[in-house]
Enzyme design. Structure first.
Site, PDB file in Angstrom:
ATOM      1  N   HIS A  61     -79.015 -44.260 -15.853  1.00  0.00           N
ATOM      2  CA  HIS A  61     -77.952 -44.197 -16.866  1.00  0.00           C
ATOM      3  C   HIS A  61     -77.207 -45.525 -16.950  1.00  0.00           C
ATOM      4  O   HIS A  61     -76.380 -45.844 -16.110  1.00  0.00           O
ATOM      5  CB  HIS A  61     -76.977 -43.074 -16.477  1.00  0.00           C
ATOM      6  CG  HIS A  61     -75.909 -42.799 -17.494  1.00  0.00           C
ATOM      7  ND1 HIS A  61     -75.284 -41.576 -17.592  1.00  0.00           N
ATOM      8  CD2 HIS A  61     -75.341 -43.559 -18.455  1.00  0.00           C
ATOM      9  CE1 HIS A  61     -74.387 -41.606 -18.566  1.00  0.00           C
ATOM     10  NE2 HIS A  61     -74.394 -42.810 -19.096  1.00  0.00           N
ATOM     11  N   ARG A  65     -76.269 -51.825 -24.726  1.00  0.00           N
ATOM     12  CA  ARG A  65     -75.481 -52.173 -25.937  1.00  0.00           C
ATOM     13  C   ARG A  65     -76.252 -52.813 -27.085  1.00  0.00           C
ATOM     14  O   ARG A  65     -75.650 -53.145 -28.102  1.00  0.00           O
ATOM     15  CB  ARG A  65     -74.320 -53.115 -25.575  1.00  0.00           C
ATOM     16  CG  ARG A  65     -73.397 -52.606 -24.482  1.00  0.00           C
ATOM     17  CD  ARG A  65     -72.626 -51.392 -24.912  1.00  0.00           C
ATOM     18  NE  ARG A  65     -71.528 -51.083 -24.001  1.00  0.00           N
ATOM     19  CZ  ARG A  65     -71.038 -49.864 -23.825  1.00  0.00           C
ATOM     20  NH1 ARG A  65     -71.543 -48.836 -24.497  1.00  0.00           N
ATOM     21  NH2 ARG A  65     -70.050 -49.658 -23.010  1.00  0.00           N
ATOM     22  N   HIS A 180     -73.881 -35.367 -21.741  1.00  0.00           N
ATOM     23  CA  HIS A 180     -72.526 -35.833 -21.443  1.00  0.00           C
ATOM     24  C   HIS A 180     -71.635 -34.603 -21.565  1.00  0.00           C
ATOM     25  O   HIS A 180     -71.266 -34.208 -22.670  1.00  0.00           O
ATOM     26  CB  HIS A 180     -72.153 -36.914 -22.468  1.00  0.00           C
ATOM     27  CG  HIS A 180     -70.740 -37.384 -22.423  1.00  0.00           C
ATOM     28  ND1 HIS A 180     -70.388 -38.650 -22.017  1.00  0.00           N
ATOM     29  CD2 HIS A 180     -69.574 -36.769 -22.746  1.00  0.00           C
ATOM     30  CE1 HIS A 180     -69.068 -38.794 -22.102  1.00  0.00           C
ATOM     31  NE2 HIS A 180     -68.550 -37.668 -22.539  1.00  0.00           N
ATOM     32  N   ASP A 306     -73.907 -45.563 -14.830  1.00  0.00           N
ATOM     33  CA  ASP A 306     -73.181 -45.474 -16.103  1.00  0.00           C
ATOM     34  C   ASP A 306     -72.538 -46.832 -16.416  1.00  0.00           C
ATOM     35  O   ASP A 306     -71.415 -46.899 -16.920  1.00  0.00           O
ATOM     36  CB  ASP A 306     -72.138 -44.349 -16.093  1.00  0.00           C
ATOM     37  CG  ASP A 306     -71.569 -44.073 -17.489  1.00  0.00           C
ATOM     38  OD1 ASP A 306     -72.094 -44.632 -18.488  1.00  0.00           O
ATOM     39  OD2 ASP A 306     -70.596 -43.301 -17.589  1.00  0.00           O
ATOM     40  N   HIS A 310     -67.857 -53.915 -21.492  1.00  0.00           N
ATOM     41  CA  HIS A 310     -67.009 -54.119 -22.663  1.00  0.00           C
ATOM     42  C   HIS A 310     -66.490 -55.554 -22.670  1.00  0.00           C
ATOM     43  O   HIS A 310     -66.492 -56.220 -21.633  1.00  0.00           O
ATOM     44  CB  HIS A 310     -65.816 -53.157 -22.639  1.00  0.00           C
ATOM     45  CG  HIS A 310     -66.192 -51.731 -22.903  1.00  0.00           C
ATOM     46  ND1 HIS A 310     -66.681 -51.304 -24.116  1.00  0.00           N
ATOM     47  CD2 HIS A 310     -66.181 -50.645 -22.095  1.00  0.00           C
ATOM     48  CE1 HIS A 310     -66.939 -50.004 -24.050  1.00  0.00           C
ATOM     49  NE2 HIS A 310     -66.654 -49.571 -22.835  1.00  0.00           N
ATOM     50  N   GLY A 325     -64.931 -47.203 -19.815  1.00  0.00           N
ATOM     51  CA  GLY A 325     -66.165 -47.653 -19.166  1.00  0.00           C
ATOM     52  C   GLY A 325     -65.924 -48.714 -18.116  1.00  0.00           C
ATOM     53  O   GLY A 325     -64.928 -49.435 -18.160  1.00  0.00           O
TER      54      GLY A 325
HETATM   55 ZN    ZN Z   1     -71.424 -40.209 -20.786  1.00  0.00          ZN
END
Ligand code: ZN
Length: 424
Positions: A61, A65, A180, A306, A310, A325
């Site tokens: 995961h 982007r 999710h 995850d 950014h 995030g």
């Molecule tokens: Zn998620």
């Protein structure tokens, strides 16, 4: 490609219950042999004394982007970050722009990866078209193009009938639905964990129930359809218990937890620290204890980052407005080793959760050092002290709340298909 011999490391290959000191011979991109006092003429020798040598980590995961958010990350920079973090396989989420919901877009990701990635990239396709939750995406086509699962990650598939259909479609494809789990009505306006700290900061909270209601529904639907359900970023004690009970009933459910949900509590948010804003939110110590117990008893199958990069501006704003995030690929090992050094997690189990266990979910031949396997190898020093310097991340995302913190445990070398892709 020159042969390599990795000498004298502690070899942990959890797929085969191996944990012993020895040598590994790499030839033609494959593991050629493994044992004691291996020697080969002309091979480059890598001294791994005092280091752990294990299969390259697999991240089920992460967010690369591309396409659409190249200011945050690209397949090139994201996979460099992966290599620095010891990952040789990363599965990228489809919440790009446009979202990866059809065959040409899957092919696009694969073709960019082929040219620019330094580690293996396995794409995940959307469950619904445009991630809108209104109609199913072209799941069969995407499966033929090689996606490893389906997810609308970032959003929950709100409509239960849609989720049932998605599960039914996923069945003959043999691929998991990666959900999710967060009920958007219960999470509405929430920006951090619901509790005393949110109250003190005057921020809207997201209750544990927002996740647990969603986990419960999807478990019930997986039970109804027989489909494979993988629950992304489990964050609450209640979710762990729901998954534990479902596994007892032989529901085909697997689950992941992130390094940040295992090591940080909601207190990180104090001071309106936007780098600690993440979805699902950082919870409490009680939740962390349950997540670790879940890892130990097999309720939680794997650790996944995850990784959510950014830009500075995405985070340099009011807490409520900030993007959610954490840029996690490059700090994953160091963070997790903190748990190992604290006696909360055994080293071989941590390695299993990053290698052989995610490989099982992928039904792949990676995640092992068995002879003949692709030579994906990570060498890390479990005791090396280092200070996180976000500015030096290979990832474009410098959004970590660990900047300036000391970690113990560092990736020293990452080998992908017999090629060194990162070296300290
Ligand atoms: Zn998620």
């Amino acid at each position: 490609m020159k042969d390599m011999i990795i000498k004298g490391g502690r070899i942990i290959d959890s797929a085969r219950n191996m944990d012993k000191v020895g040598d590994i011979w790499i030839s033609d991109g494959l593991i050629k042999s493994i044992g004691k006092d291996v020697s080969a003429p002309n091979a480059e020798v890598i001294d791994a004394k005092g280091k752990v040598v294990c299969p390259g980590f697999i991240d089920l995961h992460c967010h690369l982007r591309q396409p659409g958010f190249e200011q945050k990350e690209t397949i090139a920079t994201g996979t460099k970050a992966a290599a620095r973090g010891g990952f040789t396989t990363v599965c990228c989420m489809p919440n790009t722009n446009p979202p990866i919901d059809n065959l040409p877009l899957v092919e696009y990701v694969k073709s960019v990866a082929e040219k620019e990635a330094v580690v293996r990239v396995l794409p995940i396709g959307c469950i619904t078209r445009g991630r809108k939750g209104e109609e199913l995406a072209d799941m069969t086509e995407m499966a033929q193009a090689g996606v490893i699962g389906f997810s609308d990650d970032g959003s929950y598939v709100k409509n239960a009938r849609m989720m049932r259909r998605a599960m039914e479609y996923s069945l003959p494809l043999g691929l998991p639905i990666i959900e999710h789990c967060e009920d958007p009505e219960l999470a509405v306006d929430g920006v951090m964990n619901e509790g005393i700290i949110a109250t003190r900061l005057g921020l809207c909270g997201i209750p544990n129930a927002a996740e647990e209601v969603a986990v419960a529904r999807d478990i019930i639907l997986a039970e109804l359809t027989g489909a494979r359900l993988h629950i992304a970023h489990v964050s609450t004690r209640g979710s762990v218990e729901l998954i534990r009970q479902a596994k007892k009933r032989s529901v085909k459910v697997t689950a992941e937890v992130t390094p940040h949900h295992l090591t940080m509590t909601e207190e990180k948010v104090l001071g309106y620290n936007t780098n600690a804003k993440v979805n699902p939110p950082l919870r409490t110590q009680k939740d962390i204890d349950a997540l670790i117990a879940g890892l130990k008893d097999g309720t939680i199958d794997i650790i996944a980052t995850d990784h959510a990069p950014h830009t500075v501006n995405d985070k340099l704003c009011e807490f409520g407005m900030a993007a959610s995030g954490i840029s996690g690929l490059e700090t994953a090992l160091g963070s997790l080793m903190g748990l190992v050094h604290a006696g909360k997690l055994l080293l071989p189990l941590m390695v299993a959760k990053l290698t052989s266990e995610p490989s099982k979910i992928l039904e792949s031949k990676f995640g092992t050092l068995a002879v003949g396997s692709p030579a994906d190898v990570t060498i890390f020093d479990p005791d090396a002290d280092w200070t996180v310097e976000a500015e030096k991340f290979a990832s474009k995302g410098k959004n970590t709340s660990l900047d300036g913190e000391k970690l113990k445990g560092k990736v020293m070398m990452t080998i992908y298909g017999g090629k060194v892709v990162h070296k300290e």
